[in-house]
Structure formats: structure tokens, C-alpha cells
Design an enzyme around this catalytic site. Structure first.
Site, PDB file in Angstrom:
ATOM      1  N   LEU A 146      10.971  82.248  26.459  1.00  0.00           N
ATOM      2  CA  LEU A 146      10.498  81.249  26.373  1.00  0.00           C
ATOM      3  C   LEU A 146       9.747  80.819  25.356  1.00  0.00           C
ATOM      4  CD1 LEU A 146       8.241  81.547  29.991  1.00  0.00           C
ATOM      5  CD2 LEU A 146      10.110  80.144  29.915  1.00  0.00           C
ATOM      6  N   ASP A 147       9.653  79.173  25.070  1.00  0.00           N
ATOM      7  CA  ASP A 147       8.736  78.530  24.015  1.00  0.00           C
ATOM      8  C   ASP A 147       7.681  79.177  23.912  1.00  0.00           C
ATOM      9  OD1 ASP A 147      11.261  77.324  23.485  1.00  0.00           O
ATOM     10  OD2 ASP A 147      10.793  75.563  24.343  1.00  0.00           O
ATOM     11  N   VAL A 148       6.922  79.055  22.599  1.00  0.00           N
ATOM     12  CA  VAL A 148       5.551  79.494  22.359  1.00  0.00           C
ATOM     13  C   VAL A 148       4.682  78.420  23.191  1.00  0.00           C
ATOM     14  CG1 VAL A 148       3.847  79.449  20.809  1.00  0.00           C
ATOM     15  CG2 VAL A 148       5.916  80.503  20.240  1.00  0.00           C
ATOM     16  N   HIS A 243      14.341  74.142  23.781  1.00  0.00           N
ATOM     17  CA  HIS A 243      13.390  72.905  24.090  1.00  0.00           C
ATOM     18  C   HIS A 243      14.275  71.958  25.327  1.00  0.00           C
ATOM     19  CE1 HIS A 243      11.027  72.851  19.983  1.00  0.00           C
ATOM     20  NE2 HIS A 243      10.826  73.911  20.762  1.00  0.00           N
TER      21      HIS A 243
END
Length: 316
Positions: A146-148, A243
Site C-alpha cells: 500500500l502507498d505510504v 497510485h
């Protein structure tokens, strides 16, 4: 005391699909390095093509040429180095094969060049969890990310069997990942599918964009609640590009609330108290890698997203 770690050299031919690409892009894609690290290796003279050092990171390559890269030495023990408690990292499920966590915002899945903040792997190591030894040291046990700036559910492998099976399940799209997001405006139609390829932004390396030569990317969405100027969406991904949800909704003209990188309204973000995109991985379903039964996990909205949603509802 042991001496410094030896540097490794990787040598391989440049495939047809990378004909005419920049050397830093080629090194990044073939070896899984960040563009920054790849560019640094080129500048340091650690990248050669057909035996000749590259003059610049923007040199173009030809298919069939022989690429050699001297890699930076690995850390002596990255798992020990990065073990650090992570506030808000909630363990949802744990057995001999897997651990499922709900990741807070501001935490990366694993360490990487340029990231010195907290990580899921570091938090689990600090809590005493032993993860699968498959994969690079800094990514051991990691089967997806998962993105930060995105919160929510992740499964991490503890056993070798679980790692292999989960990697295969994600690759074959047998894992159901559901997200909730607040998008600006009201998408038309209210439910649908975005099928648009995603690749590096043509002008900004830190962003991604819908581009003609990008990788296939598919997002399914349903509007589940409507507010003045915003919509709460339920989303499913067929692909897992970096994203992806943020890029697709920005391309639709409905960027996620709070996502200033992809065109969100800063006034709305301030009104809702958002310092990141309103995006949460709330549901994860897959076949248990060793038990053969379907398991489902859910995660509540974190406080910042719940507060923003409450403000939207109050305005309605």
C-alpha cells in the site's frame, strides 16, 4: 568483526521492449531499483553497456546490448536495522503462515532507498514476528503493498509456503481488494469501470499518469453516498499499479479529496481536515495459502478519514 559486504554485479541483455529507453529507466525496470538509485549508479560509473561506461543517465540503449551493473552493497542485516515499533499498526489476524495488519497512514510497506520512516516489516519485526525469508532482505514476507499515504489492510507472509502461494494469487488476480475513497464531485455514471493504462508522468518523476504506452490498469467503482461536491466510492481493482485509484480518478476529473498531488482542491482538503488523500483499503479476501479456506478481513476508517466523512455528512 566482518569486513564490508561485497558488491555484486548483474549482467543481462537489454530486451526488445526497452529499445531506445534511457539507461536509468532500463536499470530501474530490469533490476527493481528506484530511478534515483539507478541514476546514481550511472553517474558513479557502475553501469556499462557492451563494456563501455555510460556518459549520462539519459543515454539511450539498443535492444540486444549487454548491460552490466555493479550493485550497491546490501545492509548487513536490514531486518535488525529497521526493527522499530510502529504506532497504530494493528494486527488483525495472525497464525503460523500469515499476519494481516491494518496499516496507518505514513507507514511504508518496507524500507527502500530514500525512505527513512516507519515500515510494516520493521513494526512486525519489533513486535517479535518472524516473516518469510523469501525475497530481498528489506522486503521479506511482503507479497503486496500500500502507498505510504494510504491506510488499510495488508497480508504479510510468515511461512515460505504462504509467501509462494500468495505471490502467485496476487499475480493471478485471485485476491479481492476493496477500497473506500472520497472523490471530489459526482462521477458520471455513478458506477462504472475505468480501463486506462498507467505509466510514469511525462514531466514529473514522482507522479504517475494515464499514458498511451502505460501498463494495463482497471478500476471498478460504485458510488455509495453523495454529498454536496463529493462522493463516497466503493472500489475494486483488477490490477495493482502504483497510485492506480488516485491516477484514474484524477484522469476522470474527480481527484480524491485531499490528494493535492493529483489535483485536489486545497480549500476542500483544509475544510475536511485532510493532510492526505481520502483512501482506505477496508476489505481483503483470499484463499488461505495453506488451509484452502476463504478468509475475509475488514478494517474501520482511521480517525482522520472518519472525521472528514462526518464533516461531509454534517454539511449535507
Amino acid at each position: 568483526m566482518s569486513g564490508p559486504a561485497a558488491r555484486q554485479t548483474r549482467a543481462l541483455p537489454i530486451p526488445e521492449g526497452l529499445e531506445g529507453q534511457r539507461i536509468d529507466q532500463v536499470v530501474s525496470r530490469l533490476l527493481g531499483l528506484s530511478r534515483t538509485v539507478a541514476a546514481e549508479l550511472v553517474v558513479a560509473g557502475d553501469v556499462t553497456v557492451d563494456g563501455a561506461a555510460c556518459a549520462s543517465k539519459s543515454d539511450r540503449v539498443s535492444a540486444g546490448s549487454w548491460l552490466e551493473v555493479v550493485l550497491p552493497p546490501p545492509p548487513e542485516d536490514v531486518r535488525i536495522r529497521e526493527a522499530e515499533p510502529v504506532e497504530g499498526l494493528d494486527v488483525v489476524f495472525d497464525d503460523d503462515d500469515i499476519v494481516v495488519v491494518s496499516k496507518p497512514v505514513g507507514v511504508a510497506a518496507h524500507s527502500s532507498p530514500g525512505w527513512s520512516g516507519p515500515t510494516v516489516t520493521g513494526g512486525l519485526a519489533a513486535a517479535g514476528y518472524r516473516l518469510s525469508s523469501h525475497g530481498p532482505d528489506e522486503r521479506q514476507g511482503i507479497v503486496h503493498r500500500l502507498d505510504v499515504g494510504t491506510s488499510g489492510l495488508m497480508v504479510v507472509a510468515k511461512s515460505e509456503a504462504a509467501y509462494s502461494e500468495l505471490k502467485r494469487a496476487f499475480k493471478e488476480r485471485r485476491v479481492s481488494k476493496r477500497y473506500r475513497a472520497v472523490a471530489q464531485g459526482h462521477p458520471d455514471p455513478l458506477s462504472g469501470t475505468v480501463d486506462a493504462p498507467i505509466g510514469r508522468h511525462p514531466r514529473h518523476d514522482y507522479k504517475w499518469a494515464v499514458v498511451a504506452d502505460g501498463k494495463p490498469s482497471v478500476t471498478h467503482y460504485d458510488t455509495i453516498e453523495v454529498f454536496p461536491g463529493a462522493s463516497l466510492m466503493d472500489l475494486g481493482l483488477e490490477t495493482g499499479r502504483t497510485h492506480q485509484i488516485r491516477v484514474h480518478f484524477s484522469a476522470l476529473g474527480h481527484p480524491l479529496a485531499g490528494d493535492l498531488t493529483y489535483g485536489a482542491d486545497p480549500t476542500m482538503a483544509e475544510k475536511l481536515g485532510l493532510t492526505r488523500q481520502w483512501l482506505h483499503a477496508y476489505r481483503l479476501e483470499f484463499v488461505h495459502p495453506t488451509q484452502g479456506r476463504t478468509v475475509t478481513f475488514t478494517s474501520e476508517y482511521p480517525e482522520d478519514l472518519a472525521t472528514a466523512l462526518a464533516r461531509l455528512r454534517a454539511d449535507s
